[in-house]
Design an enzyme around this catalytic site. Structure first.
Site, PDB file in Angstrom:
ATOM      1  N   SER A 125      -9.046 -14.523   8.284  1.00 59.17           N
ATOM      2  CA  SER A 125      -9.777 -15.405   7.373  1.00 59.17           C
ATOM      3  C   SER A 125      -9.018 -16.694   7.161  1.00 59.17           C
ATOM      4  CB  SER A 125      -9.936 -14.674   6.040  1.00 59.17           C
ATOM      5  OG  SER A 125     -10.344 -15.564   5.035  1.00 59.17           O
ATOM      6  N   TYR A 152      -6.439  -9.672  -1.541  1.00 60.88           N
ATOM      7  CA  TYR A 152      -7.292  -9.560  -0.345  1.00 60.88           C
ATOM      8  C   TYR A 152      -6.755 -10.450   0.772  1.00 60.88           C
ATOM      9  CZ  TYR A 152     -10.946 -11.007   2.865  1.00 60.88           C
ATOM     10  OH  TYR A 152     -11.626 -11.338   4.015  1.00 60.88           O
ATOM     11  N   LYS A 156      -4.943  -9.643   4.603  1.00 58.93           N
ATOM     12  CA  LYS A 156      -5.316 -10.207   5.918  1.00 58.93           C
ATOM     13  C   LYS A 156      -4.088 -10.766   6.626  1.00 58.93           C
ATOM     14  CE  LYS A 156      -9.482  -9.207   6.076  1.00 58.93           C
ATOM     15  NZ  LYS A 156     -10.095  -8.468   7.166  1.00 58.93           N
TER      16      LYS A 156
HETATM   17  P1  NAD Z   1     -18.923  -6.209   5.022  1.00 63.23           P
HETATM   18  O1  NAD Z   1     -18.426  -5.571   3.774  1.00 63.23           O
HETATM   19  O2  NAD Z   1     -20.370  -6.509   5.125  1.00 63.23           O
HETATM   20  O3  NAD Z   1     -18.483  -5.337   6.288  1.00 63.23           O
HETATM   21  C1  NAD Z   1     -17.318  -4.559   6.294  1.00 63.23           C
HETATM   22  C2  NAD Z   1     -17.705  -3.164   6.746  1.00 63.23           C
HETATM   23  O4  NAD Z   1     -16.539  -2.347   6.805  1.00 63.23           O
HETATM   24  C3  NAD Z   1     -18.686  -2.474   5.790  1.00 63.23           C
HETATM   25  O5  NAD Z   1     -19.774  -1.966   6.532  1.00 63.23           O
HETATM   26  C4  NAD Z   1     -17.867  -1.353   5.150  1.00 63.23           C
HETATM   27  O6  NAD Z   1     -18.670  -0.227   4.852  1.00 63.23           O
HETATM   28  C5  NAD Z   1     -16.836  -1.076   6.251  1.00 63.23           C
HETATM   29  N1  NAD Z   1     -15.559  -0.515   5.782  1.00 63.23           N
HETATM   30  C6  NAD Z   1     -14.745  -0.983   4.799  1.00 63.23           C
HETATM   31  N2  NAD Z   1     -13.654  -0.217   4.697  1.00 63.23           N
HETATM   32  C7  NAD Z   1     -13.763   0.750   5.640  1.00 63.23           C
HETATM   33  C8  NAD Z   1     -12.949   1.854   6.020  1.00 63.23           C
HETATM   34  N3  NAD Z   1     -11.803   2.134   5.394  1.00 63.23           N
HETATM   35  N4  NAD Z   1     -13.373   2.642   7.025  1.00 63.23           N
HETATM   36  C9  NAD Z   1     -14.541   2.401   7.666  1.00 63.23           C
HETATM   37  N5  NAD Z   1     -15.356   1.387   7.342  1.00 63.23           N
HETATM   38  C10 NAD Z   1     -14.969   0.567   6.331  1.00 63.23           C
HETATM   39  O7  NAD Z   1     -18.061  -7.551   5.235  1.00 63.23           O
HETATM   40  P2  NAD Z   1     -18.270  -8.738   6.272  1.00 63.23           P
HETATM   41  O8  NAD Z   1     -18.615  -9.955   5.500  1.00 63.23           O
HETATM   42  O9  NAD Z   1     -19.133  -8.315   7.394  1.00 63.23           O
HETATM   43  O10 NAD Z   1     -16.774  -8.918   6.761  1.00 63.23           O
HETATM   44  C11 NAD Z   1     -16.295  -8.341   7.966  1.00 63.23           C
HETATM   45  C12 NAD Z   1     -14.829  -8.700   8.127  1.00 63.23           C
HETATM   46  O11 NAD Z   1     -14.672 -10.116   8.138  1.00 63.23           O
HETATM   47  C13 NAD Z   1     -13.929  -8.185   7.013  1.00 63.23           C
HETATM   48  O12 NAD Z   1     -12.716  -7.769   7.595  1.00 63.23           O
HETATM   49  C14 NAD Z   1     -13.711  -9.393   6.150  1.00 63.23           C
HETATM   50  O13 NAD Z   1     -12.503  -9.331   5.459  1.00 63.23           O
HETATM   51  C15 NAD Z   1     -13.691 -10.501   7.195  1.00 63.23           C
HETATM   52  N6  NAD Z   1     -14.044 -11.820   6.660  1.00 63.23           N
HETATM   53  C16 NAD Z   1     -15.227 -11.986   6.004  1.00 63.23           C
HETATM   54  C17 NAD Z   1     -15.553 -13.235   5.462  1.00 63.23           C
HETATM   55  C18 NAD Z   1     -16.828 -13.434   4.694  1.00 63.23           C
HETATM   56  O14 NAD Z   1     -16.909 -14.399   3.938  1.00 63.23           O
HETATM   57  N7  NAD Z   1     -17.848 -12.592   4.852  1.00 63.23           N
HETATM   58  C19 NAD Z   1     -14.665 -14.323   5.624  1.00 63.23           C
HETATM   59  C20 NAD Z   1     -13.481 -14.130   6.328  1.00 63.23           C
HETATM   60  C21 NAD Z   1     -13.177 -12.858   6.848  1.00 63.23           C
HETATM   61  N1  UFG Z   2     -18.962 -21.251  -5.878  1.00 59.76           N
HETATM   62  C1  UFG Z   2     -19.662 -21.632  -7.002  1.00 59.76           C
HETATM   63  N2  UFG Z   2     -20.442 -20.691  -7.618  1.00 59.76           N
HETATM   64  C2  UFG Z   2     -20.545 -19.414  -7.167  1.00 59.76           C
HETATM   65  C3  UFG Z   2     -19.826 -19.037  -6.024  1.00 59.76           C
HETATM   66  C4  UFG Z   2     -19.030 -19.995  -5.408  1.00 59.76           C
HETATM   67  O1  UFG Z   2     -19.597 -22.781  -7.427  1.00 59.76           O
HETATM   68  O2  UFG Z   2     -21.255 -18.609  -7.797  1.00 59.76           O
HETATM   69  C5  UFG Z   2     -18.149 -22.272  -5.164  1.00 59.76           C
HETATM   70  C6  UFG Z   2     -16.675 -21.939  -5.108  1.00 59.76           C
HETATM   71  O3  UFG Z   2     -15.992 -22.397  -6.246  1.00 59.76           O
HETATM   72  C7  UFG Z   2     -16.265 -22.640  -3.806  1.00 59.76           C
HETATM   73  C8  UFG Z   2     -17.525 -22.557  -2.926  1.00 59.76           C
HETATM   74  O4  UFG Z   2     -18.597 -22.328  -3.835  1.00 59.76           O
HETATM   75  O5  UFG Z   2     -16.006 -24.007  -4.068  1.00 59.76           O
HETATM   76  C9  UFG Z   2     -17.474 -21.430  -1.917  1.00 59.76           C
HETATM   77  O6  UFG Z   2     -17.171 -20.202  -2.592  1.00 59.76           O
HETATM   78  P1  UFG Z   2     -17.316 -18.785  -1.856  1.00 59.76           P
HETATM   79  O7  UFG Z   2     -16.968 -17.743  -2.871  1.00 59.76           O
HETATM   80  O8  UFG Z   2     -18.630 -18.682  -1.198  1.00 59.76           O
HETATM   81  O9  UFG Z   2     -16.229 -18.862  -0.696  1.00 59.76           O
HETATM   82  P2  UFG Z   2     -14.649 -19.035  -0.757  1.00 59.76           P
HETATM   83  O10 UFG Z   2     -14.307 -20.185   0.136  1.00 59.76           O
HETATM   84  O11 UFG Z   2     -14.131 -19.057  -2.120  1.00 59.76           O
HETATM   85  O12 UFG Z   2     -14.137 -17.656  -0.126  1.00 59.76           O
HETATM   86  C10 UFG Z   2     -14.711 -17.143   1.070  1.00 59.76           C
HETATM   87  C11 UFG Z   2     -14.575 -15.638   1.066  1.00 59.76           C
HETATM   88  C12 UFG Z   2     -13.156 -15.237   1.205  1.00 59.76           C
HETATM   89  C13 UFG Z   2     -12.552 -15.882   2.385  1.00 59.76           C
HETATM   90  C14 UFG Z   2     -12.711 -17.372   2.315  1.00 59.76           C
HETATM   91  C15 UFG Z   2     -12.190 -18.051   3.541  1.00 59.76           C
HETATM   92  O13 UFG Z   2     -15.062 -15.097  -0.146  1.00 59.76           O
HETATM   93  O14 UFG Z   2     -13.113 -13.853   1.406  1.00 59.76           O
HETATM   94  O15 UFG Z   2     -14.096 -17.683   2.168  1.00 59.76           O
HETATM   95  O16 UFG Z   2     -12.712 -17.447   4.672  1.00 59.76           O
HETATM   96  F1  UFG Z   2     -11.248 -15.572   2.421  1.00 59.76           F
END
Ligand code: NAD
Ligand code: UFG
Length: 340
Positions: A125, A152, A156
């Site tokens: 991330s 979190y 990572k």
């Molecule tokens: P998500 O929660 O939709 O998907 C994660 C999946 O992993 C889920 O289906 C959950 O049931 C499964 N899971 C969690 N812990 C587990 C375990 N111990 N064993 C087996 N399954 C397990 O999340 P996502 O948004 O699809 O994110 C996928 C990956 O990308 C994650 O590693 C997350 O940290 C990373 N990531 C997401 C974002 C974002 O904003 N969505 C940003 C950066 C990185």
């Molecule tokens: N924001 C609001 N109101 C809300 C939610 C978010 O104003 O209800 C704003 C936040 O302050 C930020 C922007 O919208 O300025 C984006 O916020 P997000 O929560 O959508 O995303 P972040 O960049 O804070 O974090 C996300 C994921 C993290 C990840 C990160 C970088 O939640 O897990 O992107 O990949 F680590």
């Protein structure tokens, strides 16, 4: 044909990636404990592709269960999405996050090692960059563990170190660390998308639930940042572009590159106000909002330099902000209650 094991494949990014892998001719197996997803997402991927997905409801903390999956699979590559990802929850439950995300990954690596699987793609991330010293962020930008703003994010970065150390000890391993910026949107079919449980933490799911009438108004977390309009700026990336990046990363690993690190973002930052305007246009709905205090741990602005992924993977994000909002709205309006 390459056989790929996808951990967390029933989740948001995982399900979109499964779809792109199947369309690219890969054979896939998913392990997921369904802690934040349902198998319905994979059923819909099967419907869309006309292809089967082998599924095992297994927790990565269950080392024996994981070993049994590897015994059945003969995988060549693993894509590792499975993790807990709610920033606020990680502050309240740090041990749960380190156990699930770090120990779960170590278990996965041990199973890979035992079964001779050498290629791994990991979901990292942009959060590992902490508070950016300069923008855009390149893969060379500093990643200092004490500057990452929550457990979190630290989980990572810890996993990145675990994987690098593992590859140093076993140089035949190939590992891609993909640092995602802000994944949003949904597949163009409107059949799969993001289905957060409870109140959404992230901006786009919140905005779309306001647009569909499930939530009354958006709280904008601060309008006094040093950005063009005072609200936070992020690099939003269409989840299908992100999914395609994984297919290219899997192909890259077959060249035996060792450890590679790629930013997956568009390189363009949008403010919260710009997102509200784009979503209003895409949905034809009004998005009421209220200015709230800044959210703890938030940074002002974050966007990628994605040029390394372009040079080395041949990858670029093709879908712009309007397409992200239109596709996200199609998913939300067709499935107001997600998969349930
Ligand atoms: P998500 O929660 O939709 O998907 C994660 C999946 O992993 C889920 O289906 C959950 O049931 C499964 N899971 C969690 N812990 C587990 C375990 N111990 N064993 C087996 N399954 C397990 O999340 P996502 O948004 O699809 O994110 C996928 C990956 O990308 C994650 O590693 C997350 O940290 C990373 N990531 C997401 C974002 C974002 O904003 N969505 C940003 C950066 C990185
Ligand atoms: N924001 C609001 N109101 C809300 C939610 C978010 O104003 O209800 C704003 C936040 O302050 C930020 C922007 O919208 O300025 C984006 O916020 P997000 O929560 O959508 O995303 P972040 O960049 O804070 O974090 C996300 C994921 C993290 C990840 C990160 C970088 O939640 O897990 O992107 O990949 F680590």
């Amino acid at each position: 044909m390459r056989r790929v094991l996808v951990t967390g494949g029933a989740g948001y990014i995982g399900s979109h990636t499964c779809l792109e892998l199947l369309n690219a001719g890969f054979e896939i197996t998913v392990v997921d404990n369904l802690s934040n997803s349902t198998q319905e997402s994979l059923q819909r991927v099967s419907t869309l592709t006309g292809k089967e997905i082998a599924f095992f409801e297994v927790d990565l903390l269950d080392a024996r269960g994981l070993d049994a999956v590897f015994s059945k699979g003969n995988f060549e590559t693993v894509i590792h999405f499975a993790a807990l990802k709610a920033v606020g929850e990680s502050v309240a439950q740090p041990l749960q996050y380190y156990q699930n995300n770090v120990t779960g990954t170590v278990n996965l690596c041990q199973a890979m090692q035992k079964h001779g699987v050498t290629d791994l793609v990991f979901s990292s991330s942009a959060t590992v960059y902490g508070i950016p010293k300069s923008l855009p962020l390149t893969e060379q930008s500093e990643t200092l563990i004490h500057e990452v703003t929550n457990p979190y994010g630290r989980s990572k970065l810890m996993v990145e170190f675990v994987l690098k150390d593992w590859q140093t000890a076993f140089p035949s391993m190939n590992i891609a660390l993909l640092r995602y910026f802000n994944p949003v949107g949904a597949h163009v079919s409107g059949l799969i998308g993001e289905d957060p449980s409870g109140l959404p933490n992230n901006l786009l799911p919140y905005v779309s639930q306001v647009a569909v009438g499930k939530l009354e108004k958006l709280g904008v977390f601060g309008d006094d940042y040093e950005t063009s309009d005072g609200t936070g700026v992020r690099d939003y990336i269409h989840v299908v572009d992100l999914a395609v990046g994984h297919v290219l990363a899997v192909k890259k690993l077959s060249e035996n590159p060792g450890v590679v690190i790629y930013n997956l973002g568009t390189g363009i930052g949008y403010s919260v106000f710009q997102i509200i305007a784009a979503f209003e246009e895409a949905s034809g709905r009004n998005i009421p909002f209220e200015i709230m205090p800044r959210r703890a741990g938030d940074i002002a602005a974050c966007f990628a330099d994605p040029s390394l992924a372009k040079r080395e993977l041949g990858w670029t994000a093709n879908r712009g902000i309007q397409e992200m909002c239109v596709d996200g709205w199609r998913w939300q309006s067709n499935n107001p209650n997600g998969y349930s």
